[in-house]
Design a protein around this motif. Structure first.
Motif, PDB file in Angstrom:
ATOM      1  N   ILE A 134       0.861  -1.177   0.000  1.00 51.50           N
ATOM      2  CA  ILE A 134       0.000   0.000   0.000  1.00 51.50           C
ATOM      3  C   ILE A 134       0.900   1.231   0.000  1.00 51.50           C
ATOM      4  CG2 ILE A 134      -1.713   1.315   1.321  1.00 51.50           C
ATOM      5  CD1 ILE A 134      -2.618  -1.383   2.531  1.00 51.50           C
ATOM      6  N   VAL A 135       0.640   2.149  -0.913  1.00 48.09           N
ATOM      7  CA  VAL A 135       1.376   3.409  -0.939  1.00 48.09           C
ATOM      8  C   VAL A 135       0.609   4.383  -0.048  1.00 48.09           C
ATOM      9  CG1 VAL A 135       2.155   5.344  -2.349  1.00 48.09           C
ATOM     10  CG2 VAL A 135       2.320   3.010  -3.241  1.00 48.09           C
ATOM     11  N   TYR A 136       1.269   4.816   1.017  1.00 45.66           N
ATOM     12  CA  TYR A 136       0.703   5.753   1.987  1.00 45.66           C
ATOM     13  C   TYR A 136       1.451   7.065   1.798  1.00 45.66           C
ATOM     14  CZ  TYR A 136       0.493   7.813   6.723  1.00 45.66           C
ATOM     15  OH  TYR A 136       0.370   8.653   7.792  1.00 45.66           O
ATOM     16  N   LYS A 139       1.124  -2.980 -10.882  1.00 39.77           N
ATOM     17  CA  LYS A 139       0.725  -4.374 -10.644  1.00 39.77           C
ATOM     18  C   LYS A 139       1.169  -4.886  -9.273  1.00 39.77           C
ATOM     19  CE  LYS A 139       4.718  -5.751 -13.358  1.00 39.77           C
ATOM     20  NZ  LYS A 139       5.067  -6.134 -14.717  1.00 39.77           N
ATOM     21  N   PHE A 140       2.102  -4.202  -8.626  1.00 40.80           N
ATOM     22  CA  PHE A 140       2.595  -4.623  -7.320  1.00 40.80           C
ATOM     23  C   PHE A 140       1.886  -3.907  -6.162  1.00 40.80           C
ATOM     24  CE2 PHE A 140       6.612  -4.841  -9.988  1.00 40.80           C
ATOM     25  CZ  PHE A 140       6.458  -6.192 -10.270  1.00 40.80           C
ATOM     26  N   VAL A 141       1.103  -2.886  -6.476  1.00 39.52           N
ATOM     27  CA  VAL A 141       0.481  -2.044  -5.452  1.00 39.52           C
ATOM     28  C   VAL A 141      -1.022  -2.291  -5.432  1.00 39.52           C
ATOM     29  CG1 VAL A 141       0.065   0.351  -4.752  1.00 39.52           C
ATOM     30  CG2 VAL A 141       2.288  -0.310  -5.688  1.00 39.52           C
ATOM     31  N   SER A 142      -1.573  -2.492  -4.226  1.00 37.88           N
ATOM     32  CA  SER A 142      -3.003  -2.761  -4.126  1.00 37.88           C
ATOM     33  C   SER A 142      -3.827  -1.519  -3.810  1.00 37.88           C
ATOM     34  CB  SER A 142      -3.267  -3.832  -3.072  1.00 37.88           C
ATOM     35  OG  SER A 142      -2.862  -3.383  -1.803  1.00 37.88           O
ATOM     36  N   LYS A 143      -3.170  -0.504  -3.239  1.00 39.58           N
ATOM     37  CA  LYS A 143      -3.933   0.679  -2.828  1.00 39.58           C
ATOM     38  C   LYS A 143      -3.002   1.876  -2.680  1.00 39.58           C
ATOM     39  CE  LYS A 143      -7.090   2.041   0.903  1.00 39.58           C
ATOM     40  NZ  LYS A 143      -7.741   1.593   2.147  1.00 39.58           N
ATOM     41  N   VAL A 144      -3.564   3.063  -2.935  1.00 41.08           N
ATOM     42  CA  VAL A 144      -2.880   4.329  -2.667  1.00 41.08           C
ATOM     43  C   VAL A 144      -3.795   5.111  -1.738  1.00 41.08           C
ATOM     44  CG1 VAL A 144      -2.045   6.493  -3.645  1.00 41.08           C
ATOM     45  CG2 VAL A 144      -1.694   4.360  -4.906  1.00 41.08           C
ATOM     46  N   THR A 145      -3.253   5.579  -0.623  1.00 36.22           N
ATOM     47  CA  THR A 145      -4.078   6.233   0.384  1.00 36.22           C
ATOM     48  C   THR A 145      -3.302   7.300   1.155  1.00 36.22           C
ATOM     49  OG1 THR A 145      -5.511   5.840   2.306  1.00 36.22           O
ATOM     50  CG2 THR A 145      -3.531   4.494   2.144  1.00 36.22           C
ATOM     51  N   ALA A 146      -4.045   8.213   1.773  1.00 38.47           N
ATOM     52  CA  ALA A 146      -3.443   9.209   2.666  1.00 38.47           C
ATOM     53  C   ALA A 146      -3.691   8.816   4.119  1.00 38.47           C
ATOM     54  CB  ALA A 146      -4.026  10.586   2.388  1.00 38.47           C
ATOM     55  N   GLU A 147      -4.406   7.711   4.328  1.00 38.32           N
ATOM     56  CA  GLU A 147      -4.678   7.223   5.679  1.00 38.32           C
ATOM     57  C   GLU A 147      -3.683   6.131   6.030  1.00 38.32           C
ATOM     58  OE1 GLU A 147      -8.755   6.171   6.295  1.00 38.32           O
ATOM     59  OE2 GLU A 147      -9.444   7.815   5.022  1.00 38.32           O
ATOM     60  N   LYS A 148      -3.045   6.261   7.176  1.00 38.80           N
ATOM     61  CA  LYS A 148      -2.015   5.303   7.572  1.00 38.80           C
ATOM     62  C   LYS A 148      -2.623   3.916   7.775  1.00 38.80           C
ATOM     63  CE  LYS A 148       1.954   4.916  10.614  1.00 38.80           C
ATOM     64  NZ  LYS A 148       2.723   5.591  11.659  1.00 38.80           N
ATOM     65  N   PRO A 149      -2.193   2.951   6.992  1.00 37.35           N
ATOM     66  CA  PRO A 149      -2.752   1.603   7.113  1.00 37.35           C
ATOM     67  C   PRO A 149      -2.048   0.794   8.206  1.00 37.35           C
ATOM     68  CG  PRO A 149      -1.218   1.681   5.294  1.00 37.35           C
ATOM     69  CD  PRO A 149      -1.289   3.073   5.862  1.00 37.35           C
ATOM     70  N   TYR A 199       6.735  -0.157   7.773  1.00 38.50           N
ATOM     71  CA  TYR A 199       6.610   0.977   6.874  1.00 38.50           C
ATOM     72  C   TYR A 199       7.989   1.260   6.294  1.00 38.50           C
ATOM     73  CZ  TYR A 199       2.326   1.597   9.534  1.00 38.50           C
ATOM     74  OH  TYR A 199       1.114   1.389  10.137  1.00 38.50           O
ATOM     75  N   ILE A 200       8.029   1.521   5.006  1.00 39.25           N
ATOM     76  CA  ILE A 200       9.290   1.874   4.346  1.00 39.25           C
ATOM     77  C   ILE A 200       9.156   3.345   3.963  1.00 39.25           C
ATOM     78  CG2 ILE A 200      10.823   1.433   2.399  1.00 39.25           C
ATOM     79  CD1 ILE A 200       9.630  -1.455   2.372  1.00 39.25           C
ATOM     80  N   ASP A 201      10.071   4.166   4.476  1.00 41.87           N
ATOM     81  CA  ASP A 201       9.937   5.603   4.290  1.00 41.87           C
ATOM     82  C   ASP A 201      11.317   6.241   4.195  1.00 41.87           C
ATOM     83  OD1 ASP A 201       9.586   8.434   4.865  1.00 41.87           O
ATOM     84  OD2 ASP A 201       7.593   7.929   5.567  1.00 41.87           O
ATOM     85  N   ASP A 202      11.469   7.174   3.279  1.00 42.39           N
ATOM     86  CA  ASP A 202      12.763   7.836   3.106  1.00 42.39           C
ATOM     87  C   ASP A 202      13.086   8.820   4.222  1.00 42.39           C
ATOM     88  OD1 ASP A 202      10.709   9.534   2.229  1.00 42.39           O
ATOM     89  OD2 ASP A 202      12.007  10.548   0.797  1.00 42.39           O
ATOM     90  N   LYS A 203      12.100   9.198   5.026  1.00 39.27           N
ATOM     91  CA  LYS A 203      12.341  10.159   6.104  1.00 39.27           C
ATOM     92  C   LYS A 203      12.111   9.556   7.484  1.00 39.27           C
ATOM     93  CE  LYS A 203      11.228  14.187   3.349  1.00 39.27           C
ATOM     94  NZ  LYS A 203      10.445  15.400   3.244  1.00 39.27           N
ATOM     95  N   ALA A 204      12.052   8.253   7.571  1.00 36.39           N
ATOM     96  CA  ALA A 204      11.717   7.587   8.831  1.00 36.39           C
ATOM     97  C   ALA A 204      12.823   7.691   9.875  1.00 36.39           C
ATOM     98  CB  ALA A 204      11.413   6.120   8.570  1.00 36.39           C
ATOM     99  N   VAL A 205      12.388   7.798  11.105  1.00 34.57           N
ATOM    100  CA  VAL A 205      13.266   7.678  12.266  1.00 34.57           C
ATOM    101  C   VAL A 205      12.654   6.543  13.077  1.00 34.57           C
ATOM    102  CG1 VAL A 205      14.059   8.764  14.386  1.00 34.57           C
ATOM    103  CG2 VAL A 205      13.932  10.099  12.272  1.00 34.57           C
ATOM    104  N   SER A 206      13.404   5.495  13.247  1.00 36.70           N
ATOM    105  CA  SER A 206      12.897   4.319  13.937  1.00 36.70           C
ATOM    106  C   SER A 206      12.765   4.592  15.432  1.00 36.70           C
ATOM    107  CB  SER A 206      13.859   3.159  13.694  1.00 36.70           C
ATOM    108  OG  SER A 206      13.338   1.978  14.242  1.00 36.70           O
ATOM    109  N   PHE A 207      11.641   4.174  16.007  1.00 40.96           N
ATOM    110  CA  PHE A 207      11.438   4.389  17.433  1.00 40.96           C
ATOM    111  C   PHE A 207      11.603   3.090  18.200  1.00 40.96           C
ATOM    112  CE2 PHE A 207       9.200   4.635  21.414  1.00 40.96           C
ATOM    113  CZ  PHE A 207       9.647   5.844  21.915  1.00 40.96           C
TER     114      PHE A 207
END
Length: 86
Positions: free
Chosen positions: A14-16, A47-57, A62-70
């Protein structure tokens, strides 16, 4: 491409994205969800993505370029300092 292909074999991808928010302005008459799907199709990755959303699933991860792991606050602050954010 290869990474999404591999991940999608075992997981629902899912693309969030904030770009998918409903209150975001149109670009060339298209909303953010349409633009993201357009990009995915252009690069043969839809074909690899099932959904695009602005709501966190709910997710395994989560894979994110700006993530800071907690893990804990001390580690979090240390990571923010190492990234020159703090």
């Amino acid at each position: 491409y290869e990474a999404l292909e591999k991940i999608s074999k075992d997981y629902r991808v899912i693309v969030y994205s904030a770009k998918a928010r409903a209150d975001r302005g149109l670009v060339n008459g298209k909303n953010g969800i349409e633009l993201i799907w357009e990009w995915l199709k252009k690069h043969d990755m839809a074909k690899f993505v099932s959904k695009v959303t602005a709501e966190k699933p709910r997710a395994v991860c989560y894979i994110d370029d700006k993530a800071v792991s907690f893990v804990d606050w001390q580690s979090c602050l240390s990571e923010l300092e190492n990234k020159d954010i703090l």
